[in-house]
Design an enzyme around this catalytic site. Structure first.
Site, short mmCIF file in Angstrom:
data_model
loop_
_atom_site.label_atom_id
_atom_site.label_comp_id
_atom_site.label_asym_id
_atom_site.label_seq_id
_atom_site.Cartn_x
_atom_site.Cartn_y
_atom_site.Cartn_z
N ASN A 5 0.83 -1.20 0.00
CA ASN A 5 0.00 0.00 0.00
C ASN A 5 0.87 1.26 0.00
O ASN A 5 2.10 1.20 -0.07
CB ASN A 5 -0.96 -0.01 1.19
CG ASN A 5 -0.24 -0.07 2.53
OD1 ASN A 5 0.92 0.34 2.66
ND2 ASN A 5 -0.92 -0.58 3.54
N CYS A 70 -7.59 -1.52 -6.97
CA CYS A 70 -6.98 -1.65 -5.65
C CYS A 70 -7.97 -1.15 -4.62
O CYS A 70 -9.15 -0.99 -4.91
CB CYS A 70 -5.66 -0.87 -5.60
SG CYS A 70 -5.81 0.89 -5.96
N ASP A 72 -8.59 1.74 -3.32
CA ASP A 72 -9.25 2.99 -3.66
C ASP A 72 -9.42 3.20 -5.16
O ASP A 72 -10.40 3.80 -5.59
CB ASP A 72 -8.46 4.18 -3.09
CG ASP A 72 -8.49 4.22 -1.57
OD1 ASP A 72 -9.60 4.18 -1.02
OD2 ASP A 72 -7.41 4.27 -0.95
N ARG A 76 -2.41 1.96 -7.16
CA ARG A 76 -1.93 0.76 -7.84
C ARG A 76 -2.71 0.48 -9.12
O ARG A 76 -2.15 0.00 -10.11
CB ARG A 76 -2.01 -0.43 -6.88
CG ARG A 76 -1.01 -0.37 -5.74
CD ARG A 76 -1.35 -1.30 -4.60
NE ARG A 76 -2.47 -0.82 -3.82
CZ ARG A 76 -2.87 -1.36 -2.67
NH1 ARG A 76 -2.25 -2.42 -2.20
NH2 ARG A 76 -3.89 -0.86 -2.00
#
Length: 282
Positions: A5, A70, A72, A76
């Protein structure tokens, strides 16, 4: 995909920065490779690149649709989708294509540049993370394996990484287009980074003289044995790492991008791929 993250990436880059920035009190040559491995940065690059290749394989080889998301959707996800497009579509390996790709997937889709870069925020901001710089590093890794397939070289990547934080252009201000064009009025009060990069007086600074247009899909290796430290960006303050060329050589490293010239306000036309999200309002 096991990609870390934003906090993992922030800590990893911080650890690597201590290793690559010259320090008169520390001999960084001792166990350099071991310490670089311990930072985990290149392994994070490997995981991101591997996910991008897997996405490209699904799309091109299997003809399947791919949903990439990912936690949010603006970190990524953007890294993986942008790199997959770079591998699949040679348009994005042109300078114009790079501009469209960044404007479309990073700026228009709402990557949180303010939060991730810490623009105007305290050092305690926990939303900071080098996501865009990491993606530029991924592009560099692909360029390294296919040096003739890109119209631009890593000078433009360094330039973008520098001006992600400089505040000289409005392109990377705000967390979304509402903030950028509505609240900050960047289209009225600032200039776009592309107006500099793509101006007739500057464009040649970023062009790869060995470029040979390649319409095929690129299949880079994500093996850790094929990846390397992006020294041109991370180690430029270390004289031991600079190429041993005279400064007049095209292979020498230069960070002097010059001053504004008449005509730098000119931008590219917007006909590429009929994209209205990119070059028409840069």
């Amino acid at each position: 995909c096991n990609i870390g993250n934003i906090h993992t990436m922030r800590n990893s880059l911080a650890a690597m920065s201590e290793l690559v920035v010259p320090n008169s009190g520390v001999d960084t040559n001792v166990h350099f490779l071991q310490n670089l491995d311990a930072c985990g940065w290149i392994d994070h690059i490997r995981l991101c690149l591997n996910a991008s290749i897997a996405t490209a394989e699904k799309l091109h080889l299997e003809g399947a649709s791919v949903l990439v998301h990912c936690s949010d959707g603006w970190d990524r996800t953007t890294q993986v989708c942008c790199t997959a497009q770079l591998l699949l579509d040679p348009f994005y390996r042109s300078l114009r294509g790079l501009a469209v790709l960044i404007e479309k997937d990073w700026c228009a889709f709402g990557h949180k540049f303010n939060d991730r870069c810490g623009h105007g925020m305290s050092k305690e901001n926990q939303e900071r993370s080098p996501i865009f710089v990491q993606w530029l590093d991924m592009v560099y890794q692909v360029q390294s394996q296919f040096p003739d397939a890109f119209e631009y070289d890593d000078r433009v990547l360094v330039f973008l990484a520098d001006h992600l934080f400089s505040g000289l252009f409005g392109t990377f201000l705000g967390n979304n287009e509402k903030e950028r064009f509505g609240d900050y009025r960047c289209d009225e009060r600032t200039v776009s980074v592309w107006s500099y990069i793509c101006s007739p007086s500057r464009r040649d600074m970023f062009i790869n003289v060995h470029y040979k247009p390649d319409e095929t899909v690129l299949w880079p290796s994500a093996s850790i044995k094929k990846l390397s430290l992006w020294s041109r960006y991370y180690s430029r303050w270390d004289p031991d790492v600079h190429p041993r060329y005279d400064r007049s050589s095209p292979h020498a490293w230069h960070d002097d991008w010059g001053t504004a010239k008449e005509g730098d306000h000119e931008v590219m036309p917007s006909d590429a791929h009929d994209d209205k999200v990119g070059c028409d309002r840069l």
